[in-house]
Write a protein that holds these residues in place. Structure first.
Motif, short mmCIF file in Angstrom:
data_model
loop_
_atom_site.label_atom_id
_atom_site.label_comp_id
_atom_site.label_asym_id
_atom_site.label_seq_id
_atom_site.Cartn_x
_atom_site.Cartn_y
_atom_site.Cartn_z
N LYS A 1 7.72 -9.17 -63.07
CA LYS A 1 8.13 -8.23 -62.02
C LYS A 1 7.58 -6.84 -62.30
O LYS A 1 7.02 -6.18 -61.40
N GLU B 1 2.75 -15.93 -57.85
CA GLU B 1 3.12 -14.71 -57.12
C GLU B 1 2.25 -13.53 -57.56
O GLU B 1 1.83 -12.71 -56.74
N THR B 2 1.96 -13.46 -58.85
CA THR B 2 1.14 -12.37 -59.38
C THR B 2 -0.31 -12.50 -58.91
O THR B 2 -0.93 -11.50 -58.50
N LYS C 1 0.59 -2.50 -58.28
CA LYS C 1 0.69 -1.69 -57.06
C LYS C 1 0.35 -0.23 -57.34
O LYS C 1 -0.26 0.45 -56.51
N LEU D 1 -0.55 -11.44 -55.32
CA LEU D 1 -0.57 -9.98 -55.19
C LEU D 1 -1.93 -9.41 -55.57
O LEU D 1 -2.46 -8.53 -54.87
N ARG E 1 3.81 -6.71 -61.68
CA ARG E 1 3.44 -6.59 -60.27
C ARG E 1 3.65 -5.15 -59.77
O ARG E 1 2.86 -4.65 -58.96
#
Length: 158
Positions: free
Chosen positions: A71, A106-107, A78, A110, A74
């Motif tokens: 988390k 998920e990573t 950003k 992104l 990520r």
């Protein structure tokens, strides 16, 4: 062999406090990123077993800590995007990046959405290779998998 194992385990024990998750309001990164695309290395420092011969920064797998790490990672990605960084390729190493496939997927998603890299490489271990997961990674743009065969002797890695 005893001394090597002792030193390896001692160093792992002493370094476990370095994996701390704190909120940083002022992350200092160069304000003027390179104008050309550069390569991104993402380190996933978790392994199910800590091999005494391994020199990479790693920690024994803890699901809660690993999910928190992904988390935070990520969020950091950003920040790079907001600062204007461009990555032409991504190499995800470890540790064992495939230790939590849902978090890895998920990573990578992104990374694709933020940077559209041309190449994505992922490290894994032989016991993590499953056809359906390799296909999932390929569908996400992973075009290179590095399989870490540390030894063909099961007794050495213990």
């Amino acid at each position: 062999m005893f001394i090597e194992n002792f030193i390896g385990q001692f160093l792992k024990y002493k370094s476990k406090g370095y994996l701390q998750f704190e909120h940083f309001d002022n992350i200092i990164l160069p304000e003027n990123p390179p104008s050309e695309k550069i390569e991104l290395y993402v380190h996933i420092p978790f392994c199910r077993e800590l091999c005494p011969y391994c020199t990479f920064h790693s920690f024994r797998f803890n699901e809660g800590a690993a999910r928190q790490y992904f988390k935070a990672l990520r969020q950091e990605l950003k920040i790079y995007k907001d600062l204007g960084y461009q990555f032409g390729g991504a190499y995800i190493g470890g540790g064992t990046p495939t230790i939590l496939m849902d978090e890895l997927i998920e990573t990578i998603s992104l990374i694709n959405n933020l940077f559209s890299p041309e190449d994505i490489s992922v490290e894994t271990n032989p016991d993590h290779i499953k056809k359906n997961e390799l296909m999932r990674l390929a569908d996400m743009g992973v075009n290179r998998v590095s399989v870490g065969v540390q030894s063909f002797d099961d007794e050495i890695g213990r």
